[in-house]
Write a protein that holds these residues in place. Structure first.
Motif, mmCIF file in Angstrom:
data_model
loop_
_atom_site.group_PDB
_atom_site.id
_atom_site.type_symbol
_atom_site.label_atom_id
_atom_site.label_comp_id
_atom_site.label_asym_id
_atom_site.label_seq_id
_atom_site.Cartn_x
_atom_site.Cartn_y
_atom_site.Cartn_z
ATOM 1 N N THR A 173 0.827 -1.200 0.000
ATOM 2 C CA THR A 173 0.000 0.000 0.000
ATOM 3 C C THR A 173 0.864 1.253 0.000
ATOM 4 O O THR A 173 0.582 2.217 -0.710
ATOM 5 N N ALA A 174 1.936 1.241 0.796
ATOM 6 C CA ALA A 174 2.827 2.404 0.856
ATOM 7 C C ALA A 174 3.481 2.655 -0.492
ATOM 8 O O ALA A 174 3.631 3.790 -0.931
ATOM 9 N N MET A 175 3.881 1.591 -1.193
ATOM 10 C CA MET A 175 4.525 1.738 -2.497
ATOM 11 C C MET A 175 3.576 2.364 -3.508
ATOM 12 O O MET A 175 3.948 3.250 -4.272
ATOM 13 N N VAL A 176 2.340 1.897 -3.509
ATOM 14 C CA VAL A 176 1.352 2.451 -4.425
ATOM 15 C C VAL A 176 1.151 3.933 -4.133
ATOM 16 O O VAL A 176 0.974 4.757 -5.028
ATOM 17 N N LYS A 186 16.908 6.328 -14.338
ATOM 18 C CA LYS A 186 17.318 6.880 -13.047
ATOM 19 C C LYS A 186 16.251 7.791 -12.439
ATOM 20 O O LYS A 186 16.539 8.630 -11.585
ATOM 21 N N ALA A 187 14.995 7.659 -12.911
ATOM 22 C CA ALA A 187 13.886 8.359 -12.260
ATOM 23 C C ALA A 187 13.671 7.737 -10.885
ATOM 24 O O ALA A 187 13.721 6.519 -10.727
ATOM 25 N N LYS A 188 13.416 8.592 -9.872
ATOM 26 C CA LYS A 188 13.415 8.140 -8.484
ATOM 27 C C LYS A 188 12.030 8.198 -7.852
ATOM 28 O O LYS A 188 11.268 9.140 -8.078
ATOM 29 N N SER A 189 11.737 7.186 -7.053
ATOM 30 C CA SER A 189 10.622 7.216 -6.112
ATOM 31 C C SER A 189 11.153 6.705 -4.783
ATOM 32 O O SER A 189 12.229 6.101 -4.726
ATOM 33 N N SER A 190 10.420 6.946 -3.704
ATOM 34 C CA SER A 190 10.945 6.559 -2.390
ATOM 35 C C SER A 190 9.822 6.278 -1.422
ATOM 36 O O SER A 190 8.679 6.692 -1.611
ATOM 37 N N MET A 191 10.170 5.561 -0.368
ATOM 38 C CA MET A 191 9.278 5.359 0.766
ATOM 39 C C MET A 191 10.133 5.240 2.008
ATOM 40 O O MET A 191 11.287 4.784 1.951
#
Length: 303
Positions: A14-17, A292-297
């Motif tokens: 859920t957090a990733m989404v 190298k596009a970034k996402s984070s949690m």
């Protein structure tokens, strides 16, 4: 699947989404995960708090932190373990061993780097220098100039780490020592402007070294609402650009998850701090695709 495992996996999914990525994107081989683990203001707390402690019963402790770090490394080997300073001062371990035990234990946990906090000068520059042989990790501070002290050459402004094909630039920034630390303790250490220094570090790491992620290890403090002219992590984020993550210390600020704020050109910056005394371990996962596009949690894990 056990109920607890199901709940944990569901929560993570859920957090990733929530970060705008579909679950399928994380299964693709071209998405790389970098895990940043971090502490701050541990203040010589080696043992867990006792069961009858009124505030932090049975919390913390180096052995528990080491086990947690080991488990995360088994899950994902692409880990950086960092500390935001104030390793020293707070228990009799420091009074007796002078920092030797703290550095040895951090080395055993395989810390990659730490910046320097104001309390790390509590036994003076000489006392810090005497413990340096026990630290098998890097000390990073870009705005403390040690050239006229015995610490000259032992502290680097930045270091570049390569994890799974991702270049990660990490630099350190320290708080102004004048008025906070006895001059006799820091001697000829020169404090340079943290904003100007940070921008120079970013120029080197982003433009010259082509780093994919840039992390600032800061001991400035999270925020000073009643002191608008005092530099803090949130203010540093707002006045700079190209920093992806500021890992902070000094103010013992407990955050459940990183603060997402804007830099001077409107891009997002993560700012995190996990309180003090080794009670929590910070974890931030970055996901980078083939462009190298970034996402984070991120979250704070109770030890």
């Amino acid at each position: 699947m056990k109920r607890r495992e199901f709940i944990e996996k569901t929560a993570v999914s859920t957090a990733m989404v929530g970060f705008g990525l579909s679950l399928s994107s994380f299964s693709k081989p071209d998405v790389k995960q970098i895990t940043i683990l971090h502490t701050n203001d541990v203040h010589s707390h080696i043992d867990p708090f006792p069961a009858d402690d009124p505030r932090n019963p049975n919390m913390g402790g180096v052995a528990r932190r080491a086990s947690l770090i080991e488990a995360i490394r088994k899950e994902n080997p692409n880990v950086l373990l960092l500390d935001a300073g104030d390793i020293f001062q707070g228990t009799p371990y420091f009074n007796y061993y002078g920092g030797e035990l703290e550095f040895k234990l951090m080395s055993m946990m395989q810390y990659d780097a730490s910046t320097i906090g104001n309390h790390d000068f509590d036994n003076g520059v000489d006392g810090l220098y005497a413990q340096m042989p026990f630290a098998k990790f890097e000390f990073l501070s870009a705005n403390y100039d040690f050239k006229n002290t015995m610490m000259d050459g032992l502290v680097k402004p930045y270091k570049i780490f390569n994890k799974n094909g991702i270049k990660i630039g990490v630099f350190g920034i320290g708080i102004e020592l004048d008025g906070l630390v006895d001059k006799r303790n820091y001697k000829e250490t020169v404090y340079n402007d943290p904003v100007e220094t940070s921008q120079e570090m970013v120029r080197i790491l982003k433009k010259e070294q082509k780093c994919d992620l840039i992390i600032c290890l800061s001991h400035l403090g999270y925020n000073y609402k009643n002191e608008p002219n005092t530099i803090s992590d949130l203010k540093l984020a707002a006045l700079t650009e190209d920093i992806d993550l500021i890992i902070g210390g000094h103010t013992h600020t407990f955050l459940d998850k990183p603060t997402v704020t804007k830099n001077r050109i409107g891009e997002e910056v993560l700012v995190n701090q996990v309180g003090c005394y080794g009670i929590n371990l910070g974890r931030i996962d970055f996901f980078l695709d083939h462009n190298k596009a970034k996402s984070s949690m991120g979250k704070s894990i109770v030890v």
